[in-house]
Scaffold this motif. Structure first.
Motif, short mmCIF file in Angstrom:
data_model
loop_
_atom_site.label_atom_id
_atom_site.label_comp_id
_atom_site.label_asym_id
_atom_site.label_seq_id
_atom_site.Cartn_x
_atom_site.Cartn_y
_atom_site.Cartn_z
N TYR A 42 0.79 -1.26 0.02
CA TYR A 42 -0.04 0.03 0.03
C TYR A 42 0.91 1.26 0.02
O TYR A 42 0.67 2.23 -0.99
N ARG A 58 -0.88 15.39 2.70
CA ARG A 58 -1.16 14.87 4.10
C ARG A 58 -0.70 16.14 4.91
O ARG A 58 -1.19 16.56 5.96
N ALA A 78 -9.93 5.39 9.97
CA ALA A 78 -9.26 4.70 8.82
C ALA A 78 -7.87 5.07 8.67
O ALA A 78 -7.36 5.34 7.59
N ASP A 101 -8.57 1.35 12.46
CA ASP A 101 -8.92 0.79 11.30
C ASP A 101 -9.39 -0.59 11.45
O ASP A 101 -9.28 -1.29 12.27
N ASP A 129 -13.90 0.07 14.17
CA ASP A 129 -15.05 0.79 12.91
C ASP A 129 -15.03 2.06 13.33
O ASP A 129 -15.73 2.65 14.33
N SER A 130 -14.93 2.97 12.20
CA SER A 130 -15.07 4.16 12.36
C SER A 130 -16.41 4.40 12.16
O SER A 130 -16.72 5.71 12.84
N GLU A 131 -17.48 3.84 11.64
CA GLU A 131 -18.74 4.14 11.81
C GLU A 131 -19.34 3.76 13.07
O GLU A 131 -20.59 3.67 13.36
N ALA A 146 -7.62 10.33 6.30
CA ALA A 146 -6.96 10.71 5.08
C ALA A 146 -7.35 9.84 4.05
O ALA A 146 -7.23 8.43 4.21
C1 LIG Z 1 -7.09 4.36 1.28
S1 LIG Z 1 -6.79 3.71 2.95
C2 LIG Z 1 -6.14 5.19 3.72
C3 LIG Z 1 -5.21 5.09 4.76
C4 LIG Z 1 -4.29 6.08 5.56
N1 LIG Z 1 -5.61 6.99 6.16
C5 LIG Z 1 -3.51 6.82 4.55
O1 LIG Z 1 -3.63 8.21 4.24
O2 LIG Z 1 -2.85 6.28 3.77
C6 LIG Z 1 -8.32 3.59 3.73
C7 LIG Z 1 -8.56 2.84 5.02
O3 LIG Z 1 -9.69 3.02 5.33
C8 LIG Z 1 -10.12 1.70 6.14
N2 LIG Z 1 -11.43 1.73 6.43
C9 LIG Z 1 -12.53 1.69 5.44
N3 LIG Z 1 -13.64 1.54 6.20
C10 LIG Z 1 -13.40 1.77 7.65
C11 LIG Z 1 -14.27 1.87 8.61
N4 LIG Z 1 -15.49 1.55 8.74
N5 LIG Z 1 -13.61 1.81 9.75
C12 LIG Z 1 -12.23 1.91 10.14
N6 LIG Z 1 -11.44 2.12 8.86
C13 LIG Z 1 -12.03 1.88 7.71
C14 LIG Z 1 -9.59 0.91 5.34
O4 LIG Z 1 -9.29 -0.43 5.93
C15 LIG Z 1 -8.01 1.40 4.80
O5 LIG Z 1 -7.17 1.05 5.63
#
Ligand SMILES: C[S@@+](CC[C@H](N)C(=O)[O-])C[C@H]1O[C@@H](n2cnc3c(N)ncnc32)[C@H](O)[C@@H]1O
Length: 257
Positions: A42, A58, A78, A101, A129-131, A146
């Motif tokens: 990633y 960022r 997240a 996350d 879970d952010s939700e 982000a």
């Molecule tokens: C594109 S990555 C971004 C990661 C980091 N914030 C960055 O800037 O690189 C998106 C992240 O959102 C997380 N994610 C998606 N839905 C989520 C949720 N409901 N709760 C927590 N994490 C979540 C995914 O697991 C993933 O790690």
């Protein structure tokens, strides 16, 4: 005709864009599965596909963290591999950050990075879970996200949770991809984003969908004014956005009064 129709569908916020189209799992489960799979590459792909500009985006987003407060408590939702959390800790020396996350793979990569940089005493990463945040109301001075909110299964629920855990006077900072609007950059970037990026992403990550999902989810995401309206609907005030790199992404700010 068919391409026009599918693009219209992608612009329709009521259509849920999921990573694995054939799979009947919920979006949340699919997103977790996808990030678990691509977590080892990633960070490399982020830097490679954005030519390192993601770090600058960022940094710009983090310039909105209030600098007049000591011992700020920040929640990074997240958080992924803790890219934003680490930059926050490096830029703001007294800040403490909790990152949550849903992907264990992303969190594990993040934990290695945090310990390599000896930031364990200021950054705590956890599955969550952010939700559906486990924190009490009004715990944090600042909530950041982000490239995360676009992946939420229920965006409104995620924003409501971010609002709930903020202290009055606290600030929400969201960085998210948007669709460039300016001719001819819109067309040129569109070709890169729709065809070259998914092809390169597939080659390196070995996930055939992750970087097509990126394109599709950005097409469907309510960007610019539409997202600031979502922030207002969630209860935030003084909402505004700042577009970066000719509209490739935006910083969104909202405050809790
Ligand atoms: C594109 S990555 C971004 C990661 C980091 N914030 C960055 O800037 O690189 C998106 C992240 O959102 C997380 N994610 C998606 N839905 C989520 C949720 N409901 N709760 C927590 N994490 C979540 C995914 O697991 C993933 O790690």
């Amino acid at each position: 005709m068919r391409i026009g129709l599918s693009l219209r569908l992608l612009n329709d916020v009521s259509v849920e864009v999921k990573p694995y189209v054939q799979d009947h799992d919920s979006k949340k489960h699919q997103v977790k599965k996808m990030f678990d799979k691509i977590s080892p590459v990633y960070d490399f792909l982020n830097g490679f596909l954005s030519l390192g500009i993601d770090r600058i985006w960022r940094t710009k987003a983090l310039s909105y963290i209030p600098s007049n407060l000591e011992n700020l408590k920040v929640l990074d939702v997240a958080t992924g591999t803790a890219a934003l959390a680490i930059q926050t800790a490096q830029l703001h020396s007294t800040v403490h950050i909790i990152g949550v996350d849903i992907s264990d793979g992303m969190i594990q990569t993040g934990l290695h990075k945090v310990s390599d940089k000896k930031l364990q005493n200021r950054i705590h990463l956890q599955l969550g879970d952010s939700e559906n945040l486990e924190f009490e109301d009004q715990k944090f001075h600042c909530v950041t996200a982000a490239f995360g909110v676009r992946n939420f299964e229920n965006l409104e629920k995620g924003l409501a949770e971010m609002f709930r855990v903020l202290k009055p006077g606290g600030r929400c900072i969201v960085l998210e991809f948007s669709k460039p609007r300016i001719f001819p950059f819109k067309q040129i970037f569109g070709l890169y984003f729709r065809y070259i990026l998914p092809w390169t992403g597939k080659l390196i990550s070995k996930d055939s969908r992750a970087y097509s999902y990126l394109y599709e989810s950005v097409q469907q995401f309510p960007d610019y004014e539409r997202f600031t309206n979502k922030l207002k609907d969630a209860g935030f005030s003084n909402c505004f956005y700042k577009s970066l790199s000719l509209g490739i992404c935006c910083i969104y700010i909202g405050e809790k009064s």
